[in-house]
Design an enzyme around this catalytic site. Structure first.
Site, mmCIF file in Angstrom:
data_model
loop_
_atom_site.group_PDB
_atom_site.id
_atom_site.type_symbol
_atom_site.label_atom_id
_atom_site.label_comp_id
_atom_site.label_asym_id
_atom_site.label_seq_id
_atom_site.Cartn_x
_atom_site.Cartn_y
_atom_site.Cartn_z
ATOM 1 N N LYS A 180 25.851 62.204 80.081
ATOM 2 C CA LYS A 180 25.616 63.623 79.774
ATOM 3 C C LYS A 180 24.126 63.980 79.951
ATOM 4 O O LYS A 180 23.325 63.123 80.298
ATOM 5 C CB LYS A 180 26.106 63.931 78.359
ATOM 6 C CG LYS A 180 27.595 63.600 78.134
ATOM 7 C CD LYS A 180 28.532 64.443 78.989
ATOM 8 C CE LYS A 180 29.938 63.882 79.086
ATOM 9 N NZ LYS A 180 30.714 63.865 77.868
HETATM 10 C C1 PLP Z 1 32.059 63.665 77.202
HETATM 11 C C2 PLP Z 1 32.977 64.736 76.755
HETATM 12 C C3 PLP Z 1 33.596 64.722 75.502
HETATM 13 C C4 PLP Z 1 33.553 63.532 74.577
HETATM 14 O O1 PLP Z 1 32.301 63.081 74.250
HETATM 15 P P1 PLP Z 1 32.110 61.570 73.747
HETATM 16 O O2 PLP Z 1 30.674 61.556 73.316
HETATM 17 O O3 PLP Z 1 32.363 60.674 74.901
HETATM 18 O O4 PLP Z 1 33.038 61.337 72.611
HETATM 19 C C5 PLP Z 1 34.353 65.818 75.128
HETATM 20 N N1 PLP Z 1 34.515 66.885 75.952
HETATM 21 C C6 PLP Z 1 33.963 66.909 77.178
HETATM 22 C C7 PLP Z 1 34.178 68.118 78.025
HETATM 23 C C8 PLP Z 1 33.192 65.841 77.618
HETATM 24 O O5 PLP Z 1 32.671 65.866 78.858
#
Ligand code: PLP
Length: 378
Positions: A180
């Site tokens: 991210k």
């Molecule tokens: C990455 C992601 C999540 C989950 O996040 P985690 O930190 O991996 O639990 C939820 N929604 C979207 C759209 C994502 O890209």
């Protein structure tokens, strides 16, 4: 292999974590508050609540919005499964909405069509880092008297009509996973202007207990009360130290992501075979992902072939996402089937995420583009 996404960690990040490790607090210490304050200031909300990952952030948002058995929550199907799972965690039912064919963002008309007397919230997803149309979605939520949540896991650092992502819905959730826009290893944040939501989420991440260890320590009391069923969704101090250090660099990283996207757009301009997603002009796109649609009818090669050929040549492309309603769990538990969200299902056959991250070099991007065209032309 050039991956589709990758973290950026520099020496200042390493030093920030080391300093936190040498302090008295490994978890729930001063770094958590500092990170939350910096995050809230960055997006422009009153509150930010740090939790252990983005899925926990979504779960906490569902708890704050008091989602429970019998409640429905509208979720776009073109997203990661966690966007819908959080509804099920609370005993609610996700209702899948279809997306716009050119942006793959949730289609407000389909959201409206799927609202019933049981609908208690809408979760919008800023797919790829492109903000949904929040004027439209907020108007629907206000008129129906339901909560609007932005799953902004892709969109930290972006904006809509000059307002930062994180300040656009009643509750806004982020992931700090390494792919991210900033990372703490694992981590998550929820932002809100609502005092009551923030209080409920702080309780929820700490077993439903009214005070934390550090607060009790400060007043010299062992007394605590568990007032509701919560979880251990806390984020550690050394992760928050990393988050603080990362946040400072985010604006420059978003500019780099945008410049990589512009270079891809330039290459694919006018191509009938490799079509980038459409982007509205009222947003600053955060480009967590750079997604193209491979049009089989022109290329004579489907996405499957192109995906495999690129991977075999060291280009780590990916597919975001398998529409959530097509996963076996939802087919079995909610009787979802093909045909329920035809636009997302058709797009799923064409989409491919190309590498994009701040430390992707121009030479690597050239290699991605050249390899793609080589494959398309042979
Ligand atoms: C990455 C992601 C999540 C989950 O996040 P985690 O930190 O991996 O639990 C939820 N929604 C979207 C759209 C994502 O890209």
């Amino acid at each position: 292999m050039i991956p589709y996404g990758k973290q950026t960690i520099d020496e200042s990040d390493v030093q920030a974590v080391i300093a936190a490790l040498r302090s008295d607090w490994l978890t729930t210490g001063p770094m958590v508050e500092s990170f939350e304050q910096a995050f809230a200031d960055f997006v422009g909300t009153k509150h930010a609540v740090a939790v252990s990952n983005g899925t926990a952030a979504l779960h906490a948002a569902m708890y704050a919005a008091e989602i429970g058995p019998g409640d429905e929550v509208i979720v776009p199907t073109m997203t990661f499964a966690a966007s819908a799972n959080c509804v099920v965690f609370q005993g609610g039912t996700p209702v899948f909405a279809d997306v716009d064919p050119e942006s793959l963002l949730v289609d407000p008309a389909d959201v409206e069509a799927k609202i019933t007397s049981r609908t208690k919230a809408i979760i919008a997803v800023d797919y790829a880092g492109h903000s949904c149309d929040y004027d439209v979605l907020n108007e629907i939520a206000r008129r129906r008297g339901i909560a609007l949540v932005d799953d902004a896991c892709h969109a930290l650092g972006g904006s809509y009509k000059g307002k930062n992502v994180g300040s656009l819905a009643d509750l806004n959730t982020f992931s700090l996973h390494p792919v991210k826009n900033i990372t703490t290893g694992e981590g998550g944040v929820i932002t809100t202007n609502d005092e009551n939501f923030a209080r409920r989420m702080r309780l929820f991440r700490n077993h439903g207990i009214t005070s934390n260890h550090r607060e009790r320590d400060a007043i010299g009391s062992w007394m605590y009360e568990m007032v509701d069923l919560g979880y251990n969704y806390r984020l550690t101090d050394f992760q928050c130290a990393l988050g603080l250090s990362q946040l400072k660099k985010l604006p420059a990283w978003i500019l780099r992501r945008q410049s990589i996207a512009r270079a891809y757009n330039e290459v694919f301009k006018g191509s009938k075979v490799v079509r980038p997603l459409r982007v509205r002009t009222d947003v600053a796109h955060a480009y967590h992902l750079y997604v193209v649609q491979i049009d089989e009818s022109y290329a004579g090669k489907n996405r499957e072939n192109v995906y495999k050929a690129l991977r075999s040549k060291g280009i780590g492309v990916n597919v975001h996402y398998i529409p959530v309603h097509l996963h076996p769990y939802y087919r079995q538990h909610l009787n979802t089937t093909e045909g329920m969200c035809p636009v997302a299902e058709a797009a799923y056959e064409r989409i491919l995420s190309l590498p994009i991250y701040p430390i992707l070099t121009d030479a690597e991007q050239c290699q991605v583009v050249n390899t793609l065209y080589e494959i398309m032309n042979t």
